[in-house]
Design an enzyme around this catalytic site. Structure first.
Site, PDB file in Angstrom:
ATOM      1  CD1 TRP A 100      -2.389  -1.718   2.246  1.00  0.00           C
ATOM      2  CD2 TRP A 100      -3.033  -1.514  -0.282  1.00  0.00           C
ATOM      3  NE1 TRP A 100      -3.040  -3.028   1.913  1.00  0.00           N
ATOM      4  CE2 TRP A 100      -3.682  -2.205   0.648  1.00  0.00           C
ATOM      5  CE3 TRP A 100      -3.813  -0.842  -0.911  1.00  0.00           C
ATOM      6  CZ2 TRP A 100      -4.943  -3.158  -0.361  1.00  0.00           C
ATOM      7  CZ3 TRP A 100      -4.028  -1.042  -2.060  1.00  0.00           C
ATOM      8  CH2 TRP A 100      -4.476  -2.256  -1.319  1.00  0.00           C
ATOM      9  CG  ASP A 167      -3.636   4.313   3.884  1.00  0.00           C
ATOM     10  OD1 ASP A 167      -4.489   3.685   5.009  1.00  0.00           O
ATOM     11  OD2 ASP A 167      -3.361   3.275   2.903  1.00  0.00           O
ATOM     12  CE  LYS A 191      -8.570  -2.967   4.007  1.00  0.00           C
ATOM     13  NZ  LYS A 191      -8.230  -2.499   3.189  1.00  0.00           N
TER      14      LYS A 191
HETATM   15  C1  LIG Z   1      -6.952  -2.046   1.940  1.00  0.00           C
HETATM   16  C2  LIG Z   1      -6.386  -0.753   1.969  1.00  0.00           C
HETATM   17  C3  LIG Z   1      -5.961  -0.021   0.916  1.00  0.00           C
HETATM   18  C4  LIG Z   1      -6.994   0.301   0.240  1.00  0.00           C
HETATM   19  O1  LIG Z   1      -8.029   0.580   0.179  1.00  0.00           O
HETATM   20  P1  LIG Z   1      -9.077   0.620  -1.000  1.00  0.00           P
HETATM   21  O2  LIG Z   1     -10.652   1.857  -0.532  1.00  0.00           O
HETATM   22  O3  LIG Z   1      -9.878  -0.952  -0.952  1.00  0.00           O
HETATM   23  O4  LIG Z   1      -8.391   1.856  -2.028  1.00  0.00           O
HETATM   24  C5  LIG Z   1      -5.647   0.919   1.062  1.00  0.00           C
HETATM   25  N1  LIG Z   1      -4.400   1.051   2.604  1.00  0.00           N
HETATM   26  C6  LIG Z   1      -4.600  -0.067   3.054  1.00  0.00           C
HETATM   27  C7  LIG Z   1      -3.373   0.163   4.608  1.00  0.00           C
HETATM   28  C8  LIG Z   1      -4.906  -0.750   2.667  1.00  0.00           C
HETATM   29  O5  LIG Z   1      -5.323  -1.822   4.231  1.00  0.00           O
END
Ligand SMILES: *Cc1c(COP(=O)(O)O)cnc(C)c1O
Length: 353
Positions: A100, A167, A191
């Site tokens: 990511w 993030d 999540k």
């Molecule tokens: C799942 C995830 C993403 C991607 O998220 P989307 O909503 O599918 O764009 C980005 N960063 C992390 C750390 C993730 O776990």
């Protein structure tokens, strides 16, 4: 009985599913579905307002921090962040601790210079780098607080003199942090805080308005702030389900209370991984994630056998990410301790312990 360890979209509390289902049929006794009311009606405005306020309350945010629910998932933030904060000649500092983070770096390079200040790529991202320098003249430092695919987590947030941007997709509201110490936080909802289709952005408004480029209307955070996160039609149902999940989290006692339970769940599973000779952990012990527990079998031949055994017993979603292999059990806020106990017992019976 199904035990859902999916990495995302993932488990939500049963009461949230019940309330969301009821609201689809008849929202608050209006005779209307939540899916068919205008986003500018008082009915929905109060949903958005309460959701934004609950985020502020649960994360104890100060008045400089604005809360937005935006489209496009966390992946859109990979570009929206540098578009709003980085001039073409500027440099931003990025940490490379997961796929990511690597994707975020790729997007940032479209808008300015990127200085990769640390990386754990060489060891397949199984640890969090500790000693690295961050240049004072970088515009911001970007980290991925929890590395969903490889199961590592920043236990200490780097202390630097420049804005920190995170993030937090896979550990938002799962543990207590000083959230005001971040100038921008973003997270896909799917999540820990809701369904897919919306992402949470928390931004310190004082860092905005400093780039020279023209920013498309929908990409400029300032426009979303001005319109109370209703610049265009928001993903109304996804925001509503986030609201239900945030209310649930508050009822549980908030972030501090859920953190305690998350620590307990993770400790239980890691203990079995360490004690059971048929399994071993993937991440370096001190950097182990509380959210995504990555492990494998000592004997490669046991991997598919254990996966089949788990499935037969109603355990879903524990296959590792396609790039990492092995197993990944995601222990997000809504996953009950009883599911972890169940998985641990399966590991014991599988190995005849
Ligand atoms: C799942 C995830 C993403 C991607 O998220 P989307 O909503 O599918 O764009 C980005 N960063 C992390 C750390 C993730 O776990």
């Amino acid at each position: 009985m199904i035990h859902n360890f999916n990495a995302g979209p993932s488990i939500l509390p049963p009461s949230v599913f019940e309330k969301a289902a009821a609201a689809i049929l008849n929202y608050n006794d209006t005779g209307l579905s939540i899916l068919e009311i205008g986003h500018r009606t008082p009915l929905f405005k109060s949903v958005m307002e309460e959701a934004r306020n609950l985020v502020k309350e649960l994360m104890q945010l100060d008045d400089d921090h604005e809360v937005l629910f935006l489209h496009g998932g966390a992946s859109t933030q990979f570009m929206q962040v540098p578009m709003n904060l980085l001039n073409e000649k500027d440099t931003a500092a990025y940490t490379d601790t997961d796929v990511w983070g690597t994707k975020a770096i790729k997007e940032a390079r479209l808008f300015g210079n990127v200085d990769i200040v640390c990386s754990s790529k060489e060891s397949n991202y199984n640890f969090i780098p500790k000693d690295f320098a961050v240049p004072n003249d970088a515009k911001y430092l970007h980290i991925t607080t929890n590395n969903t695919i490889y199961g590592t987590q920043w236990k200490k947030i780097p202390r630097v003199s420049i804005p920190v941007i995170a993030d937090m997709s896979s550990d938002i509201m799962s543990r207590v942090l000083d959230f005001n110490a971040f100038d921008l936080i973003y997270a896909g909802a799917q999540k820990n805080i809701g369904p897919a289709g919306v992402n949470l952005v928390i931004v310190n408004k004082n860092i905005l308005g400093k780039v020279k480029r023209g920013i498309p209307t929908m990409m400029d955070y300032r426009n979303h702030i001005k319109e109370g996160s209703m610049l265009n039609t928001p993903p109304v149902f996804a925001v509503f389900v986030c609201l239900l999940t945030l209310r649930w989290l508050k009822e549980q006692g908030g972030v501090a209370a859920i953190e305690k339970r998350n620590i307990e769940k993770a400790a239980l599973l890691y203990r079995e991984i360490d004690d059971n000779p048929m399994f071993r952990g993937i991440a370096v012990t001190e950097d182990r994630s509380l959210m995504n527990v990555c492990f494998t079998t000592t004997d490669k031949n046991d991997e598919s056998k254990f996966l089949a055994y788990a499935l037969e017993n109603g355990v879903v979603g524990i296959a590792g990410h396609r790039t990492a292999g092995g197993f990944r059990a995601s222990l997000y806020n809504a996953l009950p301790l009883s599911s972890v106990t169940f998985l641990v017992n399966l590991m014991k019976t599988f190995s005849g312990r």
